[in-house]
Design a protein around this motif. Sequence first.
Motif, PDB file in Angstrom:
ATOM      1  N   PRO A 113     -24.038 -15.968 -10.793  1.00 34.48           N
ATOM      2  CA  PRO A 113     -23.375 -15.343  -9.645  1.00 34.48           C
ATOM      3  C   PRO A 113     -23.131 -16.318  -8.506  1.00 34.48           C
ATOM      4  O   PRO A 113     -23.926 -17.228  -8.264  1.00 34.48           O
ATOM      5  N   THR A 114     -22.016 -16.123  -7.816  1.00 35.41           N
ATOM      6  CA  THR A 114     -21.707 -16.922  -6.631  1.00 35.41           C
ATOM      7  C   THR A 114     -22.551 -16.439  -5.452  1.00 35.41           C
ATOM      8  O   THR A 114     -23.235 -15.413  -5.538  1.00 35.41           O
ATOM      9  N   ASP A 115     -22.493 -17.156  -4.340  1.00 38.10           N
ATOM     10  CA  ASP A 115     -23.233 -16.734  -3.150  1.00 38.10           C
ATOM     11  C   ASP A 115     -22.769 -15.355  -2.689  1.00 38.10           C
ATOM     12  O   ASP A 115     -23.583 -14.523  -2.271  1.00 38.10           O
ATOM     13  N   GLU A 116     -21.457 -15.106  -2.764  1.00 38.00           N
ATOM     14  CA  GLU A 116     -20.942 -13.798  -2.360  1.00 38.00           C
ATOM     15  C   GLU A 116     -21.487 -12.709  -3.269  1.00 38.00           C
ATOM     16  O   GLU A 116     -21.877 -11.630  -2.800  1.00 38.00           O
ATOM     17  N   GLU A 117     -21.539 -12.985  -4.557  1.00 36.87           N
ATOM     18  CA  GLU A 117     -22.022 -11.979  -5.505  1.00 36.87           C
ATOM     19  C   GLU A 117     -23.522 -11.750  -5.351  1.00 36.87           C
ATOM     20  O   GLU A 117     -24.003 -10.619  -5.471  1.00 36.87           O
ATOM     21  N   LYS A 118     -24.276 -12.812  -5.060  1.00 38.61           N
ATOM     22  CA  LYS A 118     -25.717 -12.656  -4.871  1.00 38.61           C
ATOM     23  C   LYS A 118     -26.055 -11.873  -3.608  1.00 38.61           C
ATOM     24  O   LYS A 118     -27.174 -11.359  -3.475  1.00 38.61           O
ATOM     25  N   SER A 119     -25.106 -11.778  -2.684  1.00 40.19           N
ATOM     26  CA  SER A 119     -25.360 -11.032  -1.448  1.00 40.19           C
ATOM     27  C   SER A 119     -25.148  -9.534  -1.629  1.00 40.19           C
ATOM     28  O   SER A 119     -25.272  -8.774  -0.674  1.00 40.19           O
ATOM     29  N   HIS A 120     -24.819  -9.107  -2.843  1.00 41.11           N
ATOM     30  CA  HIS A 120     -24.629  -7.692  -3.155  1.00 41.11           C
ATOM     31  C   HIS A 120     -25.513  -7.291  -4.338  1.00 41.11           C
ATOM     32  O   HIS A 120     -26.101  -8.141  -5.001  1.00 41.11           O
ATOM     33  N   TYR A 163     -14.993  -8.424 -20.816  1.00 39.94           N
ATOM     34  CA  TYR A 163     -16.082  -9.156 -20.173  1.00 39.94           C
ATOM     35  C   TYR A 163     -16.720 -10.096 -21.201  1.00 39.94           C
ATOM     36  O   TYR A 163     -17.294  -9.640 -22.189  1.00 39.94           O
ATOM     37  N   ASP A 164     -16.592 -11.401 -20.971  1.00 40.73           N
ATOM     38  CA  ASP A 164     -17.282 -12.396 -21.783  1.00 40.73           C
ATOM     39  C   ASP A 164     -18.650 -12.620 -21.137  1.00 40.73           C
ATOM     40  O   ASP A 164     -18.811 -13.407 -20.229  1.00 40.73           O
ATOM     41  N   ARG A 165     -19.631 -11.885 -21.595  1.00 34.49           N
ATOM     42  CA  ARG A 165     -20.933 -11.641 -20.979  1.00 34.49           C
ATOM     43  C   ARG A 165     -20.731 -10.638 -19.840  1.00 34.49           C
ATOM     44  O   ARG A 165     -19.621 -10.470 -19.339  1.00 34.49           O
ATOM     45  N   SER A 166     -21.813  -9.974 -19.455  1.00 35.21           N
ATOM     46  CA  SER A 166     -21.619  -8.808 -18.594  1.00 35.21           C
ATOM     47  C   SER A 166     -22.868  -8.506 -17.775  1.00 35.21           C
ATOM     48  O   SER A 166     -23.711  -9.374 -17.545  1.00 35.21           O
ATOM     49  N   TRP A 167     -22.967  -7.239 -17.350  1.00 41.60           N
ATOM     50  CA  TRP A 167     -24.100  -6.754 -16.576  1.00 41.60           C
ATOM     51  C   TRP A 167     -25.403  -6.819 -17.376  1.00 41.60           C
ATOM     52  O   TRP A 167     -26.491  -6.678 -16.813  1.00 41.60           O
ATOM     53  N   TYR A 168     -25.305  -7.044 -18.685  1.00 42.49           N
ATOM     54  CA  TYR A 168     -26.516  -7.125 -19.497  1.00 42.49           C
ATOM     55  C   TYR A 168     -27.278  -8.434 -19.275  1.00 42.49           C
ATOM     56  O   TYR A 168     -28.394  -8.590 -19.774  1.00 42.49           O
ATOM     57  N   GLY A 169     -26.687  -9.338 -18.517  1.00 44.81           N
ATOM     58  CA  GLY A 169     -27.429 -10.535 -18.144  1.00 44.81           C
ATOM     59  C   GLY A 169     -28.716 -10.204 -17.406  1.00 44.81           C
ATOM     60  O   GLY A 169     -29.700 -10.958 -17.468  1.00 44.81           O
ATOM     61  N   ARG A 170     -28.739  -9.076 -16.666  1.00 46.05           N
ATOM     62  CA  ARG A 170     -29.931  -8.683 -15.916  1.00 46.05           C
ATOM     63  C   ARG A 170     -31.128  -8.451 -16.859  1.00 46.05           C
ATOM     64  O   ARG A 170     -32.267  -8.753 -16.492  1.00 46.05           O
ATOM     65  N   VAL A 171     -30.881  -7.909 -18.063  1.00 45.77           N
ATOM     66  CA  VAL A 171     -31.987  -7.604 -18.975  1.00 45.77           C
ATOM     67  C   VAL A 171     -32.103  -8.635 -20.101  1.00 45.77           C
ATOM     68  O   VAL A 171     -32.915  -8.462 -21.021  1.00 45.77           O
ATOM     69  N   LEU A 172     -31.304  -9.688 -20.029  1.00 40.50           N
ATOM     70  CA  LEU A 172     -31.384 -10.757 -21.025  1.00 40.50           C
ATOM     71  C   LEU A 172     -31.788 -12.063 -20.347  1.00 40.50           C
ATOM     72  O   LEU A 172     -32.956 -12.346 -20.169  1.00 40.50           O
ATOM     73  N   VAL A 173     -30.791 -12.865 -19.944  1.00 41.95           N
ATOM     74  CA  VAL A 173     -31.105 -14.179 -19.395  1.00 41.95           C
ATOM     75  C   VAL A 173     -31.928 -14.085 -18.116  1.00 41.95           C
ATOM     76  O   VAL A 173     -32.869 -14.868 -17.905  1.00 41.95           O
ATOM     77  N   GLU A 174     -31.615 -13.122 -17.231  1.00 38.60           N
ATOM     78  CA  GLU A 174     -32.374 -13.007 -15.985  1.00 38.60           C
ATOM     79  C   GLU A 174     -33.810 -12.576 -16.249  1.00 38.60           C
ATOM     80  O   GLU A 174     -34.737 -12.965 -15.539  1.00 38.60           O
ATOM     81  N   ARG A 175     -33.990 -11.768 -17.270  1.00 37.02           N
ATOM     82  CA  ARG A 175     -35.340 -11.345 -17.652  1.00 37.02           C
ATOM     83  C   ARG A 175     -36.118 -12.509 -18.264  1.00 37.02           C
ATOM     84  O   ARG A 175     -37.223 -12.829 -17.829  1.00 37.02           O
ATOM     85  N   VAL A 176     -35.539 -13.140 -19.275  1.00 30.89           N
ATOM     86  CA  VAL A 176     -36.243 -14.184 -20.016  1.00 30.89           C
ATOM     87  C   VAL A 176     -36.494 -15.417 -19.147  1.00 30.89           C
ATOM     88  O   VAL A 176     -37.571 -16.025 -19.198  1.00 30.89           O
ATOM     89  N   GLU A 177     -35.509 -15.790 -18.341  1.00 32.13           N
ATOM     90  CA  GLU A 177     -35.633 -16.998 -17.524  1.00 32.13           C
ATOM     91  C   GLU A 177     -36.350 -16.752 -16.202  1.00 32.13           C
ATOM     92  O   GLU A 177     -36.574 -17.682 -15.428  1.00 32.13           O
TER      93      GLU A 177
END
Length: 526
Positions: free
Chosen positions: A337-344, A363-377
């Motif tokens: 996410p960009t800085d603008e996107e992280k502010s929301h 969508y080439d990757r999507s909102w599921y990043g929250r429960v995949l890469v963001e979770r694991v990393e």
Amino acid sequence: MFESTKVGRSVSKDDFKEQQEALRTELLSAQRDLKDSDIPVVVLISGVEAAGKGEVVNRLNEWLDTRGVQTFAFWDETDEERARPRYWRFWRSMPPRGEISILFGGWYQTPIEHRFQGHCSDAELDGELNRIVDFERMLIQDGALILKFWFHMSEEDQKARLKELSRDDKSRWKMLPDKTKFSEQYAAFEQVAERVIRHTDRGVCPWYLVEAEDRRYRDLTVGKTLLHAIRSRLRETPPEEPKSSGGSPELPSGAKAQITLLDQLDLSLALDRDTYKAEMKRLQTEINELAWSAYNRKRSTVLVFEGVDAGGKGGAIRRITTAIDARLYRAIPVAAPTDEEKSHHYLWRFWRHIPRAGYITLYDRSWYGRVLVERVEGFAGNAEWQRAYSEINRFEEQLVDSGVILLKFWIHISQDEQLKRFKDRESVPYKRYKITDEDWRNREKWPQYKDAINEMVVRTSTKHAAWTLVEGNDKPYARVKVLKTICDTVRDALTRDPVPTAGYLPCGDKRPEQQMKKGSNGKSEP
């Protein structure tokens, strides 16, 4: 409930002048402190007609630094808004962290008006209010401060105010004569309002009932309440994140005891070259025709592509986009996410790209990043990714309820196949950009990603948005399966009208076939 707003509270001119100066100074100071925080503030302004909601908003903009305030009025929907799910317009109005959005009516306006006008039943209204409670809870859990003001006055005072406004050439009432019916049926409107407020008045997001007969009292009350809420929130220590017990059961040891959905995929499935070419030609012709049919029927399509690195998402997407007129689709590559996107809120950047009626978003990757890469990393805390499952399910439910055709693909390959593709990318110059150090690091965490993927599919494959698991070791087989699934699903969807999946009809829905029918007695019937 509204008795406290009809007791005749007032503030003298001298008291108002004295308090206003101090209040304005403190509000500006609080706003400067807010700017350095990660707290977005949402102020909802609602109430009976002629209560001076516009005057209050103008006063707040006078007292505050307008460079950190945005005001949104939700009157008639624009063509752009009508062509998308209803909550799209509200997500667009969400402030970045550290700023304030003032919303006239907000997500309450349409349900109240539609119930009052008999377009939905009490049960349908309650269903929409449940959705609102979930929506507000989601924003608050992400750090938002929401203040909801309801301005009220007695029927006698409202009539006097309306008479005053009718003589004012600058009044909006001269342009909106249909609003007079709210004053003609004061008791009925008050009854609907009470139902709405009681249903959505929660400790984390209460309603503030404000007597609106005296303008000075009304404005000072709102200003002081806003100041107190911001100051209190800025003083709060962020709560400790609750320790997680895990979202999945603890499994016994042993390979067979820990088999996942991914292990059941037959990755040896393949297509010969001639069959692949014939099928691809047929399916690409059909998907082009279906895309134009969906455009003419005003049915949007959202395609979500997820999968392990080098799984073949890009190749599958290209086989779709080369078959469809470029004017009908947008492909959205999702990266950090960009800085603008992280502010929301994390869903904000995906709501932005929801297509208008008749168009397609991939969508080439999507909102599921929250429960995949963001979770694991570790980019998201335990509480954040664990509550994301229900947030995602509600998000997708809203899309489908509004008529969007939603398909989700997980393209899977084996570890050996991934290694082969990684080495191929490193050896071919024009493919080298596809391989990064991050890809190699992610590969080292294959077991953690495998568990996260399995839980994601289990908890987000729903009746309205099921996952399609694609065997991806053979690229031709995977591409044909993806295109065939899209064609079958879109063709089926276009043969029938969209049907809500949530178990109720949202009060205020835009689709006429879902509006309440009038009976012979003129009253609403389900």
